[in-house]
Scaffold this active site. Sequence first.
Site, mmCIF file in Angstrom:
data_model
loop_
_atom_site.group_PDB
_atom_site.id
_atom_site.type_symbol
_atom_site.label_atom_id
_atom_site.label_comp_id
_atom_site.label_asym_id
_atom_site.label_seq_id
_atom_site.Cartn_x
_atom_site.Cartn_y
_atom_site.Cartn_z
ATOM 1 N N CYS A 93 0.797 -1.228 0.000
ATOM 2 C CA CYS A 93 0.000 0.000 0.000
ATOM 3 C C CYS A 93 0.827 1.275 0.000
ATOM 4 O O CYS A 93 0.311 2.349 -0.321
ATOM 5 C CB CYS A 93 -0.926 0.018 1.214
ATOM 6 S SG CYS A 93 -1.972 -1.433 1.345
ATOM 7 N N HIS A 386 -8.568 4.039 -2.912
ATOM 8 C CA HIS A 386 -7.230 3.599 -2.516
ATOM 9 C C HIS A 386 -6.603 2.737 -3.613
ATOM 10 O O HIS A 386 -6.505 1.516 -3.480
ATOM 11 C CB HIS A 386 -7.351 2.818 -1.203
ATOM 12 C CG HIS A 386 -6.070 2.280 -0.653
ATOM 13 N ND1 HIS A 386 -4.819 2.779 -0.982
ATOM 14 C CD2 HIS A 386 -5.834 1.253 0.229
ATOM 15 C CE1 HIS A 386 -3.895 2.098 -0.341
ATOM 16 N NE2 HIS A 386 -4.479 1.168 0.396
ATOM 17 N N CYS A 416 -0.614 2.426 6.617
ATOM 18 C CA CYS A 416 -0.378 1.055 7.030
ATOM 19 C C CYS A 416 -0.082 0.244 5.771
ATOM 20 O O CYS A 416 -0.469 0.630 4.664
ATOM 21 C CB CYS A 416 -1.575 0.481 7.785
ATOM 22 S SG CYS A 416 -3.105 0.362 6.815
#
Length: 431
Positions: A93, A386, A416
Amino acid sequence: MDSYVPRNVFVVDGSRTPFLKARGKPGPFRASDLAVSAARPLLTRQSFAATELDEVIVGCIAPGPDEANIARIIALRLGCGDKVPAWTVQRNCASGLQAIDSAALDIASGRADLVLAGGTESMSHHPILLNQAMVAWLADWNRAKSLGAKSRQLAALRPQHLQLVIALLRGLTDPLAGLTMGQTAEKLAWRFQIDRAAMDSFAVRSHQRVAEAIDAGLLAEIEPIYTNSGELFETDDGLRRDSTVEKLATLKPAFDRPVGQVTAGNSAQITDGAAMLLLASEEAVEKHNLPILGRVVDSQWSALDPTQMGLGPVHAMGSLLQRQQMDGEAIDYWEINEAFAAQVLACQAAWQDHDYMQQEVGLEQPLSAIPEERLNVDGGAISIGHPVGASGARLVLHLLKTLEQRGATRGMASLCIGGGQGGAMLLEVAK
């Protein structure tokens, strides 16, 4: 020998595409298309040619089969020429943040002066795969030469051979912990006693803040993009202006049925998008008379139990502040990627938990609470989306814009990271 003194690293400019929600089939843009669409106007408005870049660094988790080393493809499509090297980074991510960090390190060390860095992801194009049984069956079919052998192979075909593997869902599952990212969010909600109402309220606030930012013209970093057929996309399309806690309360658990609390409504959206930034040394700024959007001060990468991966920002931000000898009160604005409402709320709880900060992060005291009015002030991934390779770059770009728009000085961007990591970057804007 003289001691090493790192050079200043400046962010000159940046832009991103609208973030487009995945809607069950491949979207109109591949990951390289999105990055080119974000970077082309960015480079066009500069005083130097694309061929003068020292390198191009792009974060991407799952480029398509025709996009191997996607950064090089993007660089060539942008007209950087044959002599500008380009490389792709992958840190789940935080891949977009890793690209910026890598660029900053090269500039700080003197290895580069001008770097195009960012991230891109077309999650709607993540593939659907054959399972291993079907792959083995096809191999045997290919070896079967006679009619009899092929007949026996056809007779061996079973329905389970036709079960497809959704690569996106597999990629969002931790292979060691055996948990999806959503299930790790459920664990954090249980650990810190975060209820469904708090999650849904956070999600609604995210949508409200994005709507307010759009109406106030605060998302000017978005560049419109066109499909080959001329269809225009100008804004993020995952915003739900009519979102309410009452409506979100009707949604069923997405990851831990039937008793879970994490739903599609209080989780980040699966999205296609790209964000690209131009980083420069002080020498390059002076040589090309470039504006300065802000400065990369420092960054930090941390790791923790993969089942608790959502708390990664606490570890990364806490360690970064400790090294800089700062308290949270020194930060004007914060961006924590909204992977899940439960995850951001858990980070805020852990941030102020004495035992957690001492035993898990290694800080003697908890840090000052992050004020709600200074965290994700223009919404986040729950309402924007995202696209995993791009989000880190979007956070840095928008945080710098936020500091500029609000006359503030210092900001912290953090995410995260699946697999149990956290990344954070400290940024400054000169007043």
